[in-house]
Design a protein around this motif. Structure first.
Motif, mmCIF file in Angstrom:
data_model
loop_
_atom_site.group_PDB
_atom_site.id
_atom_site.type_symbol
_atom_site.label_atom_id
_atom_site.label_comp_id
_atom_site.label_asym_id
_atom_site.label_seq_id
_atom_site.Cartn_x
_atom_site.Cartn_y
_atom_site.Cartn_z
ATOM 1 N N TYR A 159 0.835 -1.209 0.000
ATOM 2 C CA TYR A 159 0.000 0.000 0.000
ATOM 3 C C TYR A 159 0.867 1.256 0.000
ATOM 4 N N PHE A 162 2.537 1.598 -3.366
ATOM 5 C CA PHE A 162 1.538 1.960 -4.374
ATOM 6 C C PHE A 162 1.138 3.421 -4.235
ATOM 7 N N PHE A 165 4.360 5.859 -4.999
ATOM 8 C CA PHE A 165 4.911 5.890 -6.345
ATOM 9 C C PHE A 165 3.845 6.004 -7.424
ATOM 10 N N VAL A 166 2.812 5.221 -7.353
ATOM 11 C CA VAL A 166 1.817 5.193 -8.422
ATOM 12 C C VAL A 166 0.809 6.323 -8.277
ATOM 13 N N THR A 167 0.141 6.375 -7.147
ATOM 14 C CA THR A 167 -0.934 7.352 -6.977
ATOM 15 C C THR A 167 -0.399 8.776 -6.999
ATOM 16 N N THR A 168 0.673 9.043 -6.297
ATOM 17 C CA THR A 168 1.215 10.400 -6.251
ATOM 18 C C THR A 168 1.680 10.862 -7.628
ATOM 19 N N ASN A 169 2.356 9.992 -8.378
ATOM 20 C CA ASN A 169 2.801 10.379 -9.718
ATOM 21 C C ASN A 169 1.619 10.565 -10.669
ATOM 22 N N ALA A 170 0.607 9.728 -10.568
ATOM 23 C CA ALA A 170 -0.554 9.873 -11.433
ATOM 24 C C ALA A 170 -1.311 11.166 -11.138
#
Length: 178
Positions: A159, A162, A165-170
């Motif tokens: 979590y 995710f 790295f993923v949510t913040t960059n998106a």
């Protein structure tokens, strides 16, 4: 704009003169008209191009902000359910344990640990605090590792990875592109 100013001043005089009037609906209407003085700010906005650009940017980012909050809430909800289910299964095993294999765990740290994961809303709040810097995620993960073991700890680390790295960059990409 001078005609607009004249209309505002005249409405103020009419309100002053009719203040003793018994008809409150007219007084309310005149007060609403008088509130149109706020429109004078837009006259100044012509000269402040940077402020106008900033306000347009803020107004344009309201829709992506809504979707961002919705995505973060959905991710926290899914992981919150996972953690609450895992902890509920652990508590059930602990209560039904005949051989007292959980005797090494002290009661007070367990209560503190359960307070963070007692319900789905509390788990979502804990995840939100951990992911936004309101709480150090080591404070949550270390007791989780001691009490729950590696499986739940691994899900928690997934979590964190995710979200970071993923949510913040998106989310950053969405705001930069719009």
């Amino acid at each position: 704009w001078s005609w607009f100013d004249i209309a505002i001043v005249c409405s103020g005089w009419v309100e002053f003169i009719s203040a003793s009037s018994a008809n409150l609906s007219q007084v309310r209407l005149l007060r609403i008209i008088k509130m149109l003085k706020v429109m004078r700010v837009f006259r100044v906005m012509r000269y402040l191009r940077e402020v106008r650009l900033l306000l347009n940017s803020l107004m344009g980012s309201v829709k992506p902000l809504f979707w961002t909050v919705l995505i973060i809430t959905a991710v926290n909800f899914m992981f919150g359910i996972c953690f609450v289910q895992s902890i509920a299964a652990f508590r059930h095993d602990m209560w039904t344990s005949i051989d007292n294999r959980y005797g090494h765990l002290e009661s007070e740290p367990l209560d503190t640990f359960y307070n963070s994961w007692g319900s789905v809303l509390q788990a979502m709040y804990t995840l939100f605090k951990v992911s936004t810097g309101g709480m150090n995620w080591g404070e949550v993960s270390d007791p989780m590792l001691r009490v729950m073991g590696w499986q739940t700890f691994a899900i928690f680390v997934v979590y964190i990875a995710f979200f970071l790295f993923v949510t913040t960059n998106a989310i950053t990409a969405i705001f930069v592109s719009s």
